[in-house]
Design a protein around this motif. Structure first.
Motif, PDB file in Angstrom:
ATOM      1  N   VAL A   6     -15.251 -15.100  17.425  1.00 39.73           N
ATOM      2  CA  VAL A   6     -15.975 -14.515  18.554  1.00 39.73           C
ATOM      3  C   VAL A   6     -15.104 -14.702  19.794  1.00 39.73           C
ATOM      4  O   VAL A   6     -14.802 -15.834  20.181  1.00 39.73           O
ATOM      5  N   LEU A   7     -14.662 -13.590  20.378  1.00 44.10           N
ATOM      6  CA  LEU A   7     -13.803 -13.647  21.562  1.00 44.10           C
ATOM      7  C   LEU A   7     -14.579 -13.162  22.774  1.00 44.10           C
ATOM      8  O   LEU A   7     -15.142 -12.067  22.763  1.00 44.10           O
ATOM      9  N   LYS A   8     -14.598 -13.990  23.811  1.00 39.80           N
ATOM     10  CA  LYS A   8     -15.214 -13.573  25.089  1.00 39.80           C
ATOM     11  C   LYS A   8     -14.100 -13.249  26.080  1.00 39.80           C
ATOM     12  O   LYS A   8     -13.225 -14.085  26.314  1.00 39.80           O
ATOM     13  N   ILE A   9     -14.143 -12.028  26.638  1.00 40.54           N
ATOM     14  CA  ILE A   9     -13.195 -11.687  27.705  1.00 40.54           C
ATOM     15  C   ILE A   9     -13.962 -11.441  29.001  1.00 40.54           C
ATOM     16  O   ILE A   9     -15.111 -10.985  28.983  1.00 40.54           O
ATOM     17  N   GLY A  10     -13.323 -11.763  30.122  1.00 40.86           N
ATOM     18  CA  GLY A  10     -13.973 -11.594  31.418  1.00 40.86           C
ATOM     19  C   GLY A  10     -13.782 -10.179  31.930  1.00 40.86           C
ATOM     20  O   GLY A  10     -12.931  -9.421  31.446  1.00 40.86           O
ATOM     21  N   GLY A  11     -14.570  -9.825  32.921  1.00 35.67           N
ATOM     22  CA  GLY A  11     -14.478  -8.484  33.489  1.00 35.67           C
ATOM     23  C   GLY A  11     -13.161  -8.241  34.209  1.00 35.67           C
ATOM     24  O   GLY A  11     -12.679  -7.100  34.257  1.00 35.67           O
ATOM     25  N   THR A  12     -12.545  -9.307  34.750  1.00 38.51           N
ATOM     26  CA  THR A  12     -11.311  -9.104  35.516  1.00 38.51           C
ATOM     27  C   THR A  12     -10.210  -8.505  34.637  1.00 38.51           C
ATOM     28  O   THR A  12      -9.371  -7.750  35.116  1.00 38.51           O
ATOM     29  N   LEU A  13     -10.251  -8.833  33.334  1.00 38.95           N
ATOM     30  CA  LEU A  13      -9.253  -8.294  32.410  1.00 38.95           C
ATOM     31  C   LEU A  13      -9.287  -6.766  32.390  1.00 38.95           C
ATOM     32  O   LEU A  13      -8.269  -6.109  32.165  1.00 38.95           O
ATOM     33  N   LEU A  14     -10.481  -6.214  32.652  1.00 40.29           N
ATOM     34  CA  LEU A  14     -10.627  -4.758  32.628  1.00 40.29           C
ATOM     35  C   LEU A  14      -9.935  -4.090  33.800  1.00 40.29           C
ATOM     36  O   LEU A  14      -9.740  -2.874  33.814  1.00 40.29           O
ATOM     37  N   ASP A  15      -9.584  -4.881  34.813  1.00 32.38           N
ATOM     38  CA  ASP A  15      -8.834  -4.329  35.953  1.00 32.38           C
ATOM     39  C   ASP A  15      -7.329  -4.471  35.751  1.00 32.38           C
ATOM     40  O   ASP A  15      -6.552  -4.134  36.643  1.00 32.38           O
ATOM     41  N   GLU A  16      -6.921  -5.017  34.598  1.00 35.37           N
ATOM     42  CA  GLU A  16      -5.490  -5.207  34.309  1.00 35.37           C
ATOM     43  C   GLU A  16      -5.158  -4.519  32.993  1.00 35.37           C
ATOM     44  O   GLU A  16      -5.103  -5.159  31.932  1.00 35.37           O
ATOM     45  N   PRO A  17      -4.931  -3.190  33.041  1.00 35.25           N
ATOM     46  CA  PRO A  17      -4.798  -2.390  31.810  1.00 35.25           C
ATOM     47  C   PRO A  17      -3.738  -2.920  30.838  1.00 35.25           C
ATOM     48  O   PRO A  17      -3.978  -2.916  29.624  1.00 35.25           O
ATOM     49  N   THR A  18      -2.607  -3.400  31.339  1.00 35.31           N
ATOM     50  CA  THR A  18      -1.544  -3.847  30.435  1.00 35.31           C
ATOM     51  C   THR A  18      -1.981  -5.092  29.673  1.00 35.31           C
ATOM     52  O   THR A  18      -1.825  -5.178  28.450  1.00 35.31           O
ATOM     53  N   LYS A  19      -2.541  -6.057  30.418  1.00 35.69           N
ATOM     54  CA  LYS A  19      -3.043  -7.281  29.783  1.00 35.69           C
ATOM     55  C   LYS A  19      -4.160  -6.960  28.796  1.00 35.69           C
ATOM     56  O   LYS A  19      -4.217  -7.518  27.693  1.00 35.69           O
ATOM     57  N   LEU A  20      -5.063  -6.062  29.211  1.00 36.85           N
ATOM     58  CA  LEU A  20      -6.182  -5.701  28.339  1.00 36.85           C
ATOM     59  C   LEU A  20      -5.675  -5.117  27.028  1.00 36.85           C
ATOM     60  O   LEU A  20      -6.128  -5.503  25.943  1.00 36.85           O
ATOM     61  N   GLN A  21      -4.716  -4.195  27.123  1.00 36.89           N
ATOM     62  CA  GLN A  21      -4.153  -3.592  25.904  1.00 36.89           C
ATOM     63  C   GLN A  21      -3.546  -4.662  25.011  1.00 36.89           C
ATOM     64  O   GLN A  21      -3.715  -4.636  23.788  1.00 36.89           O
ATOM     65  N   SER A  22      -2.842  -5.613  25.624  1.00 39.87           N
ATOM     66  CA  SER A  22      -2.200  -6.671  24.843  1.00 39.87           C
ATOM     67  C   SER A  22      -3.251  -7.524  24.121  1.00 39.87           C
ATOM     68  O   SER A  22      -3.128  -7.808  22.925  1.00 39.87           O
ATOM     69  N   VAL A  23      -4.283  -7.919  24.849  1.00 42.63           N
ATOM     70  CA  VAL A  23      -5.346  -8.733  24.234  1.00 42.63           C
ATOM     71  C   VAL A  23      -6.017  -7.951  23.104  1.00 42.63           C
ATOM     72  O   VAL A  23      -6.231  -8.480  22.002  1.00 42.63           O
ATOM     73  N   LEU A  24      -6.318  -6.672  23.345  1.00 38.56           N
ATOM     74  CA  LEU A  24      -6.994  -5.877  22.312  1.00 38.56           C
ATOM     75  C   LEU A  24      -6.074  -5.636  21.116  1.00 38.56           C
ATOM     76  O   LEU A  24      -6.545  -5.609  19.974  1.00 38.56           O
ATOM     77  N   ASN A  25      -4.766  -5.467  21.367  1.00 36.20           N
ATOM     78  CA  ASN A  25      -3.832  -5.332  20.239  1.00 36.20           C
ATOM     79  C   ASN A  25      -3.923  -6.539  19.322  1.00 36.20           C
ATOM     80  O   ASN A  25      -4.023  -6.404  18.103  1.00 36.20           O
ATOM     81  N   HIS A  26      -3.862  -7.742  19.925  1.00 40.49           N
ATOM     82  CA  HIS A  26      -3.911  -8.954  19.111  1.00 40.49           C
ATOM     83  C   HIS A  26      -5.279  -9.123  18.450  1.00 40.49           C
ATOM     84  O   HIS A  26      -5.372  -9.507  17.289  1.00 40.49           O
ATOM     85  N   PHE A  27      -6.325  -8.818  19.194  1.00 39.50           N
ATOM     86  CA  PHE A  27      -7.670  -8.978  18.645  1.00 39.50           C
ATOM     87  C   PHE A  27      -7.875  -8.017  17.466  1.00 39.50           C
ATOM     88  O   PHE A  27      -8.363  -8.422  16.397  1.00 39.50           O
ATOM     89  N   CYS A  28      -7.489  -6.758  17.648  1.00 41.28           N
ATOM     90  CA  CYS A  28      -7.689  -5.756  16.589  1.00 41.28           C
ATOM     91  C   CYS A  28      -6.873  -6.098  15.338  1.00 41.28           C
ATOM     92  O   CYS A  28      -7.248  -5.732  14.227  1.00 41.28           O
ATOM     93  N   ALA A  29      -5.758  -6.812  15.537  1.00 40.27           N
ATOM     94  CA  ALA A  29      -4.891  -7.145  14.400  1.00 40.27           C
ATOM     95  C   ALA A  29      -5.416  -8.333  13.593  1.00 40.27           C
ATOM     96  O   ALA A  29      -4.927  -8.595  12.492  1.00 40.27           O
ATOM     97  N   LEU A  30      -6.394  -9.065  14.118  1.00 39.78           N
ATOM     98  CA  LEU A  30      -6.925 -10.226  13.387  1.00 39.78           C
ATOM     99  C   LEU A  30      -7.527  -9.754  12.068  1.00 39.78           C
ATOM    100  O   LEU A  30      -8.264  -8.766  12.036  1.00 39.78           O
ATOM    101  N   SER A  31      -7.244 -10.479  11.003  1.00 40.44           N
ATOM    102  CA  SER A  31      -7.768 -10.062   9.697  1.00 40.44           C
ATOM    103  C   SER A  31      -9.174 -10.607   9.448  1.00 40.44           C
ATOM    104  O   SER A  31      -9.880 -10.128   8.559  1.00 40.44           O
ATOM    105  N   GLU A  32      -9.592 -11.595  10.245  1.00 37.44           N
ATOM    106  CA  GLU A  32     -10.933 -12.167  10.076  1.00 37.44           C
ATOM    107  C   GLU A  32     -12.004 -11.186  10.564  1.00 37.44           C
ATOM    108  O   GLU A  32     -11.726 -10.254  11.291  1.00 37.44           O
ATOM    109  N   LYS A  33     -13.250 -11.447  10.171  1.00 38.58           N
ATOM    110  CA  LYS A  33     -14.363 -10.745  10.799  1.00 38.58           C
ATOM    111  C   LYS A  33     -14.373 -11.132  12.276  1.00 38.58           C
ATOM    112  O   LYS A  33     -13.978 -12.251  12.634  1.00 38.58           O
TER     113      LYS A  33
END
Lengths: 266, 266
Positions: A6-33
């Motif tokens: 379970v990953l919680k991200i803050g709203g400020t990340l949504l104002d930083e598109p590059t960081k957000l993409q990076s976090v989502l890339n890693h999150f989407c790549a996780l093999s776990e549920k």
């Protein structure tokens, strides 16, 4: 038991598109549920001001009157949730952005009026989390993206703190999964010296926390975050870490919160 | 085959709380499997104007630039969707408000720029509807509440006409269900004389429609509505009716659209 992140991200990340993409890339790549929980306070404040509304806070907690409930519903459940879900779909991750009302995923109780009337704010507990439905989604390889909007089961939407959503959902799902909770911040974790990222606590025990709060090392929004983390550990969450995007790449990154009896999964 | 009712309601209904409650009461009481599709153009225009944006239309179709995409996402997927879902949950109906991006329920293609650049507008066809996932929800007695926001599978949200969503979803689900489509308007159906509700056409055949358009009896927003309805019949939808809330109480209410070969389920 299957593992669940379970990953919680803050709203400020949504104002930083590059960081957000990076976090989502890693999150989407996780093999776990996995489940993502997101905030959106910064965006809600901006939209509120554009609409001529003045955000009201009390001890760092939002007062949610009827007009502000509309704003947070638009921003959390509409704008932020759907944008995140679209980005994840673009990474071949089958995201579904849900409020607590959707499929009755999270039911809440309107906070009674005390010294402060917080308005349409909902308090939740693990019994209000619809683990049956979340499990059906997870088994279908659908990735829930949860926001802070809950409901009272009687037709009214409520606003709940997103950290609380993350910790309560994590706690509720310990009945079915081995759950790890990651609370993302803009720092590498809890720091002894906020200006020195090498002063990271790699672990924190409950006994240390109150002293660190008293001396001011842990302050502001980090206090409820750590209290939520300790609560999650007490409810059986295997591991809780607070830190930045590095946590998605390394099990050792961030500050690991250790339970009263040293509970953790190493 | 199980029966499935797809009900489309317009955004104006959301500005009439008593009527909305009445429609939702009848809808929630239906024993068939069911899907609700809703609009929200009136609310989106209000919010846009409050934010200093001027809604732009071309032949009754919205031009959706980036700022307007944010507004319709906030209003359709946030405000309207979650409010409707909350009201339905309050009536013991397990609603789930979804955009096309959620669980990849409806994928669309950005409309190519022709004489008019409609911006972030998505065109859809039945192949883009995720009937597997919608069926899983329906089998769980969860009631999808769909809005007009779709996605391109590559990270971008798109705006699609809600009538088109309703007819396309209805058409796609004919492979699994016997589908009836109800398009709710503020009139009892298609009227020969708009000021006389007794002049209702109880049935309309395709052969009549073009003559009625030519003579101006069918005009404005009713033209695409009927064209959508005829398209749904061609795609195998058992019955399509256009009318007001009475349709949820009586199989005989509204104007029944009949296919080229008289296809209908009586």
């Amino acid at each position: 038991m299957d593992r669940l992140i379970v990953l919680k991200i803050g709203g400020t990340l949504l104002d930083e598109p590059t960081k957000l993409q990076s976090v989502l890339n890693h999150f989407c790549a996780l093999s776990e549920k996995k489940i993502l929980v997101h905030g959106g306070g910064a965006q809600a404040n901006r939209i509120a001001k554009s609409l001529g509304l003045e955000p009201k806070m009390q001890n760092g907690r939002r007062i949610t009157d009827e007009e502000m409930l509309d704003v947070v519903t638009m921003v959390y459940a509409g704008l932020n949730g759907k944008k995140i879900a679209a980005l994840m779909q673009g990474k071949n991750c089958n995201a579904i952005s849900l409020s607590g009302v959707d499929g009755n995923v999270i039911a809440a109780t309107k906070r009674p009026v005390g010294e402060v009337d917080f308005g349409f704010v909902g308090d939740i507990d693990p019994e209000g989390v619809n683990t049956d439905f979340l499990s059906i989604l997870l088994e279908q390889k659908v990735v829930p993206v949860l926001n802070a909007i809950t409901h009272d089961r009687n037709g009214t939407l409520l606003n709940t703190n997103a950290d609380t959503i993350a910790t309560t959902v994590a706690a509720a799902l310990t009945s079915r999964y081995s759950v790890e909770l990651l609370l993302l911040t803009d720092r590498p974790g809890v720091l002894a010296n906020p200006n020195d990222s090498t002063s990271l606590f790699s672990e924190l025990h409950p006994s240390q926390v109150s002293a660190l709060i008293d001396e001011g090392t842990i302050s502001g929004g980090m206090i409820p975050k750590i209290e939520n983390a300790l609560g999650a550990i007490r409810c059986g969450v295997s591991a809780v870490r607070i830190g930045d995007g590095e946590m998605l790449e390394s099990d050792r990154a961030g500050t690991r919160i250790i339970g009263q009896n040293g509970e953790q999964e190493l």
